[in-house]
Design a protein around this motif. Structure first.
Motif, PDB file in Angstrom:
ATOM      1  N   ASP A  90       0.824  -1.212   0.000  1.00  0.00           N
ATOM      2  CA  ASP A  90       0.000   0.000   0.000  1.00  0.00           C
ATOM      3  C   ASP A  90       0.862   1.268   0.000  1.00  0.00           C
ATOM      4  OD1 ASP A  90      -2.555  -0.939  -0.275  1.00  0.00           O
ATOM      5  OD2 ASP A  90      -2.807  -1.311   1.865  1.00  0.00           O
ATOM      6  N   ASP A  91       2.116   1.137   0.400  1.00  0.00           N
ATOM      7  CA  ASP A  91       3.034   2.273   0.283  1.00  0.00           C
ATOM      8  C   ASP A  91       3.603   2.351  -1.129  1.00  0.00           C
ATOM      9  OD1 ASP A  91       2.642   2.656   2.960  1.00  0.00           O
ATOM     10  OD2 ASP A  91       4.515   1.702   3.573  1.00  0.00           O
ATOM     11  N   GLN A  92       3.770   1.182  -1.736  1.00  0.00           N
ATOM     12  CA  GLN A  92       4.447   1.120  -3.034  1.00  0.00           C
ATOM     13  C   GLN A  92       3.505   1.460  -4.188  1.00  0.00           C
ATOM     14  OE1 GLN A  92       7.667  -0.975  -3.306  1.00  0.00           O
ATOM     15  NE2 GLN A  92       7.931  -0.420  -5.420  1.00  0.00           N
ATOM     16  N   LEU A  93       2.237   1.074  -4.029  1.00  0.00           N
ATOM     17  CA  LEU A  93       1.284   1.241  -5.137  1.00  0.00           C
ATOM     18  C   LEU A  93       0.379   2.422  -4.837  1.00  0.00           C
ATOM     19  CD1 LEU A  93       0.362  -2.533  -5.527  1.00  0.00           C
ATOM     20  CD2 LEU A  93       2.164  -1.262  -6.687  1.00  0.00           C
ATOM     21  N   PHE A  94       0.641   3.547  -5.477  1.00  0.00           N
ATOM     22  CA  PHE A  94      -0.074   4.769  -5.112  1.00  0.00           C
ATOM     23  C   PHE A  94      -0.837   5.378  -6.281  1.00  0.00           C
ATOM     24  CE2 PHE A  94       4.493   5.262  -5.657  1.00  0.00           C
ATOM     25  CZ  PHE A  94       4.527   5.970  -6.841  1.00  0.00           C
ATOM     26  N   MET A  95      -0.721   4.776  -7.482  1.00  0.00           N
ATOM     27  CA  MET A  95      -1.391   5.378  -8.643  1.00  0.00           C
ATOM     28  C   MET A  95      -2.816   4.798  -8.770  1.00  0.00           C
ATOM     29  SD  MET A  95       0.726   7.557  -9.958  1.00  0.00           S
ATOM     30  CE  MET A  95       0.484   7.834 -11.707  1.00  0.00           C
ATOM     31  N   PRO A  96      -3.674   5.464  -9.563  1.00  0.00           N
ATOM     32  CA  PRO A  96      -5.062   4.990  -9.655  1.00  0.00           C
ATOM     33  C   PRO A  96      -5.216   3.608 -10.284  1.00  0.00           C
ATOM     34  CG  PRO A  96      -4.897   7.262 -10.410  1.00  0.00           C
ATOM     35  CD  PRO A  96      -3.496   6.772 -10.216  1.00  0.00           C
ATOM     36  N   THR A  97      -4.323   3.209 -11.195  1.00  0.00           N
ATOM     37  CA  THR A  97      -4.441   1.859 -11.773  1.00  0.00           C
ATOM     38  C   THR A  97      -3.089   1.165 -11.728  1.00  0.00           C
ATOM     39  OG1 THR A  97      -3.845   2.492 -14.029  1.00  0.00           O
ATOM     40  CG2 THR A  97      -6.185   2.613 -13.477  1.00  0.00           C
ATOM     41  N   PRO A 137      -5.195  -0.620  -7.621  1.00  0.00           N
ATOM     42  CA  PRO A 137      -4.445  -1.522  -6.737  1.00  0.00           C
ATOM     43  C   PRO A 137      -5.216  -1.935  -5.496  1.00  0.00           C
ATOM     44  CG  PRO A 137      -3.075   0.327  -7.401  1.00  0.00           C
ATOM     45  CD  PRO A 137      -4.452   0.602  -7.897  1.00  0.00           C
ATOM     46  N   HIS A 138      -6.095  -1.045  -4.957  1.00  0.00           N
ATOM     47  CA  HIS A 138      -6.741  -1.391  -3.692  1.00  0.00           C
ATOM     48  C   HIS A 138      -7.840  -2.430  -3.862  1.00  0.00           C
ATOM     49  CE1 HIS A 138      -8.565   2.323  -5.199  1.00  0.00           C
ATOM     50  NE2 HIS A 138      -9.697   1.899  -4.707  1.00  0.00           N
ATOM     51  N   HIS A 139      -8.113  -2.856  -5.105  1.00  0.00           N
ATOM     52  CA  HIS A 139      -9.086  -3.927  -5.296  1.00  0.00           C
ATOM     53  C   HIS A 139      -8.412  -5.296  -5.401  1.00  0.00           C
ATOM     54  CE1 HIS A 139     -12.273  -0.972  -7.073  1.00  0.00           C
ATOM     55  NE2 HIS A 139     -11.976  -0.736  -5.805  1.00  0.00           N
ATOM     56  N   LEU A 140      -7.091  -5.344  -5.251  1.00  0.00           N
ATOM     57  CA  LEU A 140      -6.364  -6.611  -5.381  1.00  0.00           C
ATOM     58  C   LEU A 140      -6.102  -7.211  -4.000  1.00  0.00           C
ATOM     59  CD1 LEU A 140      -3.642  -5.501  -7.975  1.00  0.00           C
ATOM     60  CD2 LEU A 140      -5.931  -6.405  -8.417  1.00  0.00           C
ATOM     61  N   SER A 141      -5.853  -8.539  -3.991  1.00  0.00           N
ATOM     62  CA  SER A 141      -5.489  -9.183  -2.723  1.00  0.00           C
ATOM     63  C   SER A 141      -4.044  -8.795  -2.371  1.00  0.00           C
ATOM     64  CB  SER A 141      -5.583 -10.694  -2.873  1.00  0.00           C
ATOM     65  OG  SER A 141      -4.525 -11.150  -3.695  1.00  0.00           O
ATOM     66  N   LEU A 142      -3.656  -9.069  -1.120  1.00  0.00           N
ATOM     67  CA  LEU A 142      -2.297  -8.692  -0.698  1.00  0.00           C
ATOM     68  C   LEU A 142      -1.246  -9.397  -1.563  1.00  0.00           C
ATOM     69  CD1 LEU A 142      -0.458  -7.166   1.272  1.00  0.00           C
ATOM     70  CD2 LEU A 142      -0.515  -9.169   2.742  1.00  0.00           C
ATOM     71  N   GLY A 143      -1.478 -10.688  -1.857  1.00  0.00           N
ATOM     72  CA  GLY A 143      -0.526 -11.441  -2.680  1.00  0.00           C
ATOM     73  C   GLY A 143      -0.393 -10.828  -4.066  1.00  0.00           C
ATOM     74  N   GLN A 144      -1.535 -10.425  -4.639  1.00  0.00           N
ATOM     75  CA  GLN A 144      -1.497  -9.801  -5.966  1.00  0.00           C
ATOM     76  C   GLN A 144      -0.793  -8.452  -5.911  1.00  0.00           C
ATOM     77  OE1 GLN A 144      -5.784  -9.903  -6.605  1.00  0.00           O
ATOM     78  NE2 GLN A 144      -5.491 -11.292  -8.330  1.00  0.00           N
TER      79      GLN A 144
ATOM     80  N   ILE B 151      -3.349  14.967  -6.478  1.00  0.00           N
ATOM     81  CA  ILE B 151      -3.897  14.998  -5.109  1.00  0.00           C
ATOM     82  C   ILE B 151      -5.221  14.231  -5.060  1.00  0.00           C
ATOM     83  CG2 ILE B 151      -4.880  16.491  -3.322  1.00  0.00           C
ATOM     84  CD1 ILE B 151      -2.734  18.573  -4.103  1.00  0.00           C
ATOM     85  N   ALA B 152      -6.068  14.457  -6.082  1.00  0.00           N
ATOM     86  CA  ALA B 152      -7.353  13.739  -6.136  1.00  0.00           C
ATOM     87  C   ALA B 152      -7.089  12.235  -6.236  1.00  0.00           C
ATOM     88  CB  ALA B 152      -8.168  14.218  -7.334  1.00  0.00           C
ATOM     89  N   GLY B 153      -6.096  11.868  -7.042  1.00  0.00           N
ATOM     90  CA  GLY B 153      -5.759  10.444  -7.213  1.00  0.00           C
ATOM     91  C   GLY B 153      -5.316   9.817  -5.907  1.00  0.00           C
ATOM     92  N   PHE B 154      -4.448  10.511  -5.168  1.00  0.00           N
ATOM     93  CA  PHE B 154      -3.980   9.980  -3.875  1.00  0.00           C
ATOM     94  C   PHE B 154      -5.142   9.850  -2.899  1.00  0.00           C
ATOM     95  CE2 PHE B 154       0.336  11.661  -5.034  1.00  0.00           C
ATOM     96  CZ  PHE B 154       0.949  10.421  -5.036  1.00  0.00           C
ATOM     97  N   MET B 155      -6.023  10.851  -2.923  1.00  0.00           N
ATOM     98  CA  MET B 155      -7.148  10.823  -1.990  1.00  0.00           C
ATOM     99  C   MET B 155      -8.012   9.585  -2.244  1.00  0.00           C
ATOM    100  SD  MET B 155      -9.871  13.832  -1.414  1.00  0.00           S
ATOM    101  CE  MET B 155     -11.068  13.144  -2.516  1.00  0.00           C
ATOM    102  N   ILE B 156      -8.283   9.339  -3.519  1.00  0.00           N
ATOM    103  CA  ILE B 156      -9.127   8.191  -3.870  1.00  0.00           C
ATOM    104  C   ILE B 156      -8.396   6.884  -3.565  1.00  0.00           C
ATOM    105  CG2 ILE B 156     -10.121   6.969  -5.842  1.00  0.00           C
ATOM    106  CD1 ILE B 156     -10.616   9.933  -6.923  1.00  0.00           C
ATOM    107  N   ARG B 157      -7.091   6.851  -3.884  1.00  0.00           N
ATOM    108  CA  ARG B 157      -6.311   5.630  -3.670  1.00  0.00           C
ATOM    109  C   ARG B 157      -6.281   5.251  -2.189  1.00  0.00           C
ATOM    110  NH1 ARG B 157      -4.397   1.833  -2.101  1.00  0.00           N
ATOM    111  NH2 ARG B 157      -2.418   0.806  -2.518  1.00  0.00           N
ATOM    112  N   TYR B 158      -6.128   6.269  -1.319  1.00  0.00           N
ATOM    113  CA  TYR B 158      -5.891   5.964   0.094  1.00  0.00           C
ATOM    114  C   TYR B 158      -7.142   6.062   0.967  1.00  0.00           C
ATOM    115  CZ  TYR B 158      -1.115   5.199  -0.976  1.00  0.00           C
ATOM    116  OH  TYR B 158       0.011   4.652  -1.510  1.00  0.00           O
TER     117      TYR B 158
END
Lengths: 249, 253
Positions: A90-97, A137-144, B151-158
């Motif tokens: 969760d620290d490493q994967l920060f982009m929307p997809t 990324p937040h829809h994936l399992s921890l392993g994925q 910023i919007a992307g980070f907000m949604i991601r986290y």
């Protein structure tokens, strides 16, 4: 002798309050080697890892990645050469997809267009995660997520892959799948872990660190078999696990 | 663990509206909203035409009516406010069903109800047919400053990650027999909020380290999807174009 993929010379580092964290750490890793870094909590392992990527600068000593010294002038290129996979995806994967996350590294190094797309798909294929490219990324399992985290650095085509606790919190099946993927990669690897069987499975050589010093360096099976060394540095094999009975790969 | 997902606004499906490029939809939605805002309040017929246009878009997007009304509940505070205006407004008054109501207040209530409903419905159509990452990419394509979309992307991601941490902290408190929910237990709530802030701040530092480790130098890379074909623009702009013609006619008459 080939140029070491990673060379750490007499590295020392202390916190701003003067507490020493690394004391004259000295080792090198040759291209193609897989090395595990073992040690109890607070030994300085993560601090050492952050030096390999020039996120921390050495107090004394030097770090060289594939012949390039980690100085201020070379920081950017050092970060491409050392692919650092953090413990928490969760620290490493920060982009929307996933696709954008894997593209983030190479894009920062000027790769674009079809070449960027090619790198992203290659890296996702290497970890078996092509089908999740367009998912958040937040829809994936921890392993994925952990596998995608490995892909995010593979896409930079690093000289050395550095993994911080790759098996932590994974269920046994995901842990096994990740081991299988890591074994399939043709890359120099440096892995920090508390998971001693994992070190034995994946790395032919291990370093032991305690209180900021390297206290052992040798074949993983020998280190894990040295009961005195293990006890002295708070390393504990899982119940019933006997490294001498494990067949080498 | 159950936490609210931010993609709750999206309707999975296939429709001509789903197929349109994100930036085209964002631009069309904004132009439509501007047209509605610019329509004079007396032009009832213009709002009716806008409503028909939107109904067509909802139908084309195959958005279930139930879903649409569920999402429109976000308007409730505005509706309540609008209902108060005729009672609280000043100026000339009129009698309706024996109640003395402010004429200016009635106009204000009508404007809020009509414009907010049309604007929110338009944004629901856009959000229901466009995945969040695509909306962000669309905003990038429309040259919205990269810092804002990042910023919007980070907000949604986290958001899910932070909600998950909040949920775990609450469970930890409950499991030790403490369930703060009253004002005089605010101290416990404030402490949780404080430690949640510190945890999030620390995560921010770790994320920054992970970004720097992959060569981040202060500028987010831009990943543009290809430009949209003229056909997409033509289809998407039908609704806002008609809405603008209606607005201009209503302004001139």
């Amino acid at each position: 002798m080939s140029v070491p993929a990673l060379e750490v010379r007499d590295l020392s580092f202390e916190y701003p309050d003067g507490t020493p964290v690394l004391r004259s750490v000295d080792f090198h890793v040759h291209p193609g080697e897989r090395v595990a870094l073992l040690g109890p909590n607070g030994a300085g392992k993560t601090t050492l890892v952050l030096h390999l990527n020039a996120i921390l600068q050495p107090g004394e000593g030097s770090v060289t990645v594939a012949g390039l010294p980690a100085t201020d002038d070379n920081t950017h290129e050092i970060r491409r050469r050392t692919g650092l996979v953090f413990q928490d995806p969760d620290d490493q994967l920060f982009m929307p997809t996933v696709r954008q996350d894997v593209a983030f590294g190479p894009a920062n190094f000027g790769v674009e267009g079809p070449e960027l797309e090619h790198r992203v798909m290659d890296a996702l294929e290497a970890v078996g995660m092509m089908e999740v490219a367009d998912r958040p990324p937040h829809h994936l399992s921890l392993g994925q997520r952990r596998r995608v985290a490995v892909a995010t650095v593979l896409a930079m085509r690093p000289e050395i892959l550095v993994l911080d606790e790759p098996s932590s919190n994974l269920d046994p099946a995901s842990r096994h799948e990740l081991a299988h993927i890591l074994q399939s990669l043709d890359i120099t690897m440096f892995m920090v872990t508390h998971d001693l069987p994992y070190a034995l499975e994946l790395c032919e050589r291990s370093l032991v660190m305690d209180e900021g010093r390297l206290v052992a360096d040798g074949p993983t099976a020998e280190i894990l078999g040295d009961r005195e060394l293990m006890r002295a540095h708070r390393l504990e094999l899982p119940y019933g696990f006997d490294p001498s009975l494990v067949q080498p790969h | 663990m159950k936490t609210a997902h931010v993609h709750a606004l999206y309707v999975h499906g296939k429709s001509p509206v789903h197929d349109l490029e994100a930036h085209v939809k964002v631009a069309a939605m904004l132009l439509f909203v501007f047209a509605v805002v610019a329509t004079p309040r007396e032009a009832f017929w213009a709002f009716a035409v806008d409503a028909v246009l939107l109904a067509g878009a909802v139908r084309a997007a195959r958005i279930p009516v139930r879903f649409l009304f569920g999402r429109l509940l976000v308007l409730i505070p505005f509706v309540l406010f609008a209902f108060l205006l005729p009672f609280l407004g000043g100026g000339a008054r009129t009698e309706v069903l024996g109640l003395s109501l402010s004429i200016e207040g009635l106009w204000g209530a009508w404007t809020i109800l009509a414009k907010a409903t049309l604007g929110v419905t338009a944004s629901i159509v856009m959000a229901a047919t466009t995945e969040v990452p695509d909306i962000l990419l669309g905003l990038d394509r429309l040259r919205v400053p990269r810092l804002i979309t990042a910023i919007a992307g980070f907000m949604i991601r986290y958001l899910d990650v932070v909600l998950g941490e909040m949920h775990r902290m609450r469970v930890a408190m409950l499991s030790r027999g403490y369930d703060p929910r009253w004002i005089w237990q605010g101290r416990a709530l404030a402490t949780s909020a404080g430690s949640l802030f510190i945890r999030s701040y620390e995560r921010g530092e770790r994320v920054h380290q992970a970004m720097v480790a992959r060569g981040y130098q202060g500028h987010m890379p831009v990943f543009n999807s290809g430009s949209a074909p003229v056909g997409s623009w033509a289809r998407a702009m039908t609704v806002p174009s008609v809405a603008w013609v209606v607005t201009i006619v209503s302004l001139l008459t």
